[in-house]
Design an enzyme around this catalytic site. Structure first.
Site, mmCIF file in Angstrom:
data_model
loop_
_atom_site.group_PDB
_atom_site.id
_atom_site.type_symbol
_atom_site.label_atom_id
_atom_site.label_comp_id
_atom_site.label_asym_id
_atom_site.label_seq_id
_atom_site.Cartn_x
_atom_site.Cartn_y
_atom_site.Cartn_z
ATOM 1 N N ASN A 234 0.825 -1.207 0.000
ATOM 2 C CA ASN A 234 0.000 0.000 0.000
ATOM 3 C C ASN A 234 0.863 1.264 0.000
ATOM 4 O OD1 ASN A 234 -2.268 -1.860 0.855
ATOM 5 N ND2 ASN A 234 -1.035 -1.859 2.703
ATOM 6 N N HIS B 126 11.190 -6.036 -1.446
ATOM 7 C CA HIS B 126 10.164 -6.269 -2.470
ATOM 8 C C HIS B 126 9.041 -5.246 -2.358
ATOM 9 C CE1 HIS B 126 7.651 -8.982 -5.085
ATOM 10 N NE2 HIS B 126 6.690 -8.322 -4.456
ATOM 11 N N GLU B 127 8.515 -5.066 -1.152
ATOM 12 C CA GLU B 127 7.393 -4.137 -0.994
ATOM 13 C C GLU B 127 7.828 -2.696 -1.236
ATOM 14 O OE1 GLU B 127 4.684 -5.621 -1.026
ATOM 15 O OE2 GLU B 127 5.471 -7.581 -0.451
ATOM 16 N N GLU C 58 4.133 -7.838 -10.263
ATOM 17 C CA GLU C 58 4.780 -8.818 -9.398
ATOM 18 C C GLU C 58 6.009 -9.444 -10.059
ATOM 19 O OE1 GLU C 58 4.307 -8.912 -6.429
ATOM 20 O OE2 GLU C 58 2.304 -8.081 -6.153
#
Length: 872
Positions: A269, A301-302, A324
């Site tokens: 988010n 990654h996020e 992704e």
């Protein structure tokens, strides 16, 4: 298996009828409910085909009112159902206000807005926002969000949402509020909100342009000291993205929240990442080296999603790998740069071979970009993520690292603030690099793992190398167009010295040949170096050639692969003999000689030594057969391991001695490699129950200052009938009773034991007061650990393992359909097994199918039952 199946098709995509420019959300959080007031600035989409109706998705909420331009709508102006609010004939431009209530305290789905411990948090990907308020819940509706939250100041002192906090203050009756503005347009799946009484650690990062970014990580009180590694990893990732891609963070703050109940690993988010605690907590005494690496890589990654996923996002969910696959590739490169490059890549390859290849060969094989789905959550798969990342890696390999990075920046600049498709990404790659990727696009459209066969012919100092390709049929795709496959090769002489530097051959026809000359003797071919493509390599090399590559290949992946191939030759022959009722096949002397050479001349990277000493997994061995016989595989692997352990018992004792802990724990490449070799040595010694092993393992457990060594000791004791085993298991449970993630290790350890009573022990643990059936981490540790890590127990001849999993899927489906579907997926490859095992797995699926199931589980079960038994 009742219920209507509403399958969605990529070909049916239609632009949204209306677009939303701004979203203003007002959440009034009370003890029994949360009231939501949403205000949207709406305009008709000029690209839409039908604007007579405007559909807003909405589930599990109480509708209160709706208004357009300040006028409350009459009931004839809208239609309300269990999953949507449809507005009839809306105007061209208008302000829409909708009010509803939700009950996060009662929401057990872990989607939308729900409770995790004492925290209320959101999870909106892929369609969770429709559990919060009425909205067109699709990623191509992007808007700028302002969020106001009010709540009890004592119960919920921390209020968080996306973006920058622009206002806060106190209200009457002990309440307070905060307002957040996100200046970047985003789809609703990136919305986030968290409220609770939380502890925090804080840091800052100064960007390349000199901006100071406030970094905060929140967790439940008492866990703060487990979060410092995650914070350090975030700063590593921010610096790496600036140094590698020139991408600088774009908000004033970056906030992370760790919650205990979360279906995924983490969620990107915008500016407010919500993480499963399993991907944040890492302290030397509670987390292993693998946990430390996982936290580092998932945090990265996020963070990387901030651009590859948030600033540029997906037009629709069929394009999931757009964000992704690209972000997995970026994560992989980051991990390689931070750790042991060779071993990091080997672990990425192992994931493909042991998990993705079976998925590609099973009943739910699907392309990186699927063409249809019933429930989108079922397509958060290893194919979309990891194979998607490998597809990106092939483009980078063909373009070259520097050209690829420039191409990614071109893609991001061209589509900033847009919701786009995989095709848009590929076109941007072509525009920037000059590559022709027309044929390469098949990687996104076709399921299945290509087979690449290698053939050589040597004559008069000239080597002819021939590559050919074939892809087996998969469900709904019988005929496969040819792939464009990069295959890196190098050549070595009889002493292991390179005689031809590595180069990439591009296989884009059914068969192609290359000629290399000027050799005095036939060179040894090192093929698919670094795993340049996600293919199965079919290459019958001699044992001598494999031993040569195992000893000398300069590519760590191929060196490890040569060791795996030598092991597999023996194991496959042994399993085949057992299947045919013949005597077991003993390992050849050359295999032991190759291991001895490895032990005499180990690689400088100790983690690589550990990987090369580790036998192929049961999953990898099963992939060598059309019909998987778990018990023959287990017997063959166990006996080869015992033979190696017996032959080199003194060497393993010496390895354990020289690699035992001698200083305080530190997480770095050298120390992680040392601990890994120690664990492998201990594991081999446990295989033959070497004299004094149980006492030594117990002493390691008692004296360890870190969880890595402690778990090595527990793994060595796991299957032994020794008093030390139960003592340390009991001590572990008592010591770490208040640490849920550590107790997950305790659960997984017992689920994976090869003892005869493992099924009964799992049932006992399911009924244990320490087991929380509503927590995804507990389910994955115990049931997932049992199925994946204890194949002998799962496939027990009396069918008790299948019955256990079927019972828990039926129990779980009404609470958490995503997890139930994931467990059901573990039964769907029944047709790959020999009849006795296949029949039991299929019967369990059929029993599940008789129940009234969620869309998630029904889709998986139906796919599993629609196949025939290839082993029959």
């Amino acid at each position: 298996m009742t219920g209507d199946t509403q399958r969605k098709y990529r070909a049916d995509y239609q632009p949204p009828a209306y677009l939303i420019d701004t979203v203003d959300l007002d959440f009034e959080i009370r003890s029994d409910r949360t009231q939501v007031r949403a205000t949207y600035a709406v305009r008709r989409n000029p690209d839409a085909n039908d604007t007579s109706q405007w559909r807003l998705d909405g589930r599990d909420m109480q509708f209160l009112s709706a208004a357009i331009d300040g006028r409350a709508l009459d009931t004839h102006e809208y239609a309300l159902s269990d999953n949507a609010l449809v507005i009839h004939n809306p105007p061209e431009i208008f302000t829409f206000v909708v009010e509803n209530t939700i009950g996060p305290e009662q929401n057990l789905s872990l989607e939308g807005f729900y409770r995790s411990g004492d925290i209320l948090c959101s999870q909106c990907e892929s369609n969770g926002f429709s559990r919060i308020t009425y909205f067109p819940d699709r990623p191509d509706v992007m808007a700028r969000y302002t969020t106001r939250i009010s709540a009890d100041a004592h119960k919920f002192p921390v209020l968080l949402a996306n973006g920058n906090c622009v206002d806060s203050g106190t209200l009457d009756n002990g309440r307070h509020y905060a307002v957040f503005e996100d200046p970047f347009a985003k789809p609703c799946y990136l919305f986030a909100m968290v409220v609770g009484d939380l502890g925090m650690i804080r840091d800052s990062y100064t960007t390349a342009s000199g901006r100071k970014v406030d970094l905060r990580l929140y967790t439940e009180h008492g866990n703060e000291d487990q979060c410092h590694h995650a914070m350090a990893s975030l700063k590593q990732a921010m610096a790496w993205d600036e140094d590698t891609y020139g991408l600088e963070y774009d908000l004033d703050s970056y906030v992370t929240v760790a919650v205990g109940s979360f279906n995924m690993g983490a969620m990107e988010n915008k500016g407010l990442n919500v993480f499963n605690t399993a991907c944040i907590f890492a302290r030397a005494d509670t987390a292993t080296d693998s946990d430390f690496a996982l936290v580092r890589d998932v945090v990265a990654h996020e963070y990387f999603h901030n651009y590859t996923g948030n600033r540029v996002t997906c037009r629709d969910w069929f394009q999931l790998s757009l964000k992704e696959g690209l972000t997995v590739y970026r994560e992989h490169q980051f991990a390689i740069d931070q750790g042991s490059p060779g071993v990091t890549r080997i672990r990425q390859v192992r994931t493909m071979r042991e998990i993705q290849f079976p998925e590609d060969g099973g009943p739910r094989a699907h392309p990186v970009r699927p063409e249809s789905y019933v429930e989108m959550n079922n397509f958060y798969t290893i194919t979309v993520y990891e194979k998607g990342g490998e597809v990106i890696r092939m483009i980078a390999q063909m373009a070259g690292r520097d050209a690829f990075i420039i191409a990614v920046r071109h893609y991001l600049d061209k589509h900033d603030g847009q919701a786009v498709t995989i095709e848009d990404f590929v076109v941007a790659m072509e525009e920037s690099t000059g590559l022709d990727l027309a044929q390469f696009r098949h990687w996104y459209a076709q399921a299945g793992t290509p087979r690449v066969r290698v053939a050589t012919d040597f004559e008069d100092g000239r080597l002819q190398l021939t590559l050919s390709q074939h892809t087996p049929a998969t469900p709904d795709q019988n005929d496969k167009p040819l792939f464009d496959i990069p295959v890196e090769i190098a050549l070595f002489d009889a002493e292991g010295a390179p005689v031809r530097e590595a180069e990439v051959l591009r296989l884009n026809s059914a068969e192609q040949s290359w000629t290399f000359d000027g050799f005095d003797a036939e060179p040894t071919v090192s093929a698919l170096r670094g795993f340049t493509a996600p293919v199965r390599l079919e290459y019958e090399q001699s044992d001598e050639a494999l031993a040569r590559l195992m000893a000398h290949d300069s590519d760590p992946v191929c060196r490890w692969d040569a060791a795996q191939a030598l092991y597999l030759k023996t194991l496959v022959a042994d399993v085949s003999a057992r299947r045919e009722g013949n005597a077991p096949v003993a390992a050849p002397e050359l295999l032991f000689e190759a291991i001895e050479t490895l032990l005499d001349n180990p690689p400088a990277d100790r983690e690589l030594l550990a990987e090369m000493l580790t036998l192929p997994s049961e999953a990898m061995l099963g992939e060598q057969f059309d019909a998987v016989d778990i018990f023959a595989i287990d017997a063959a692997r166990r006996e080869l391991k015992e033979a190696i352990a017996t032959r080199f018992a003194k060497r393993f004792q010496a390895l354990a001695d020289t690699h035992a802990a001698s200083s305080a724990y530190i997480f770095d490449v050298a120390e992680a490699g040392r601990r890994r070799v120690f664990a492998v040595a201990l594991d081999y010694l446990a295989t033959i129950e070497a004299p004094g092993l149980a006492a030594r393992a117990a002493a390691v457990y008692d004296g360890a200052d870190n969880m890595t060594d402690r778990m090595a000791a527990l793994d060595a004791l796991r299957d032994l009938n020794a008093p030390e085993r139960q003592r340390v298991l009991d001590d572990f449970a008592q010591t770490w009773a208040d640490y849920p993630l550590v107790m997950d290790k305790w659960l997984r350890l017992q689920a994976t034991t090869r003892r005869d009573d493992s099924v009964e022990r799992v049932r006992e643990l399911l009924a244990d007061a320490r087991f929380d059936f509503t927590n995804p981490n507990r389910i994955r540790a115990l049931l997932g650990g049992f199925v994946r890590g204890n194949r002998v127990g799962f496939h027990r001849a009396d069918g008790a393992g299948y019955a256990l999993i079927a019972d828990e899927i039926l129990r779980l489906d009404s609470l958490n359909p995503q997890l139930a579907a994931a467990l059901a997926g573990m039964l769907t490859n029944w047709a790959r097994h020999v009849p006795a095992q296949a029949d039991g797995m299929r019967a369990a699926l059929a029993r599940i199918a008789e129940a009234e199931l969620s869309d998630n589980t029904r889709e998986i079960v139906a796919a599993g039952l629609e196949q025939s038994n290839v082993a029959a």
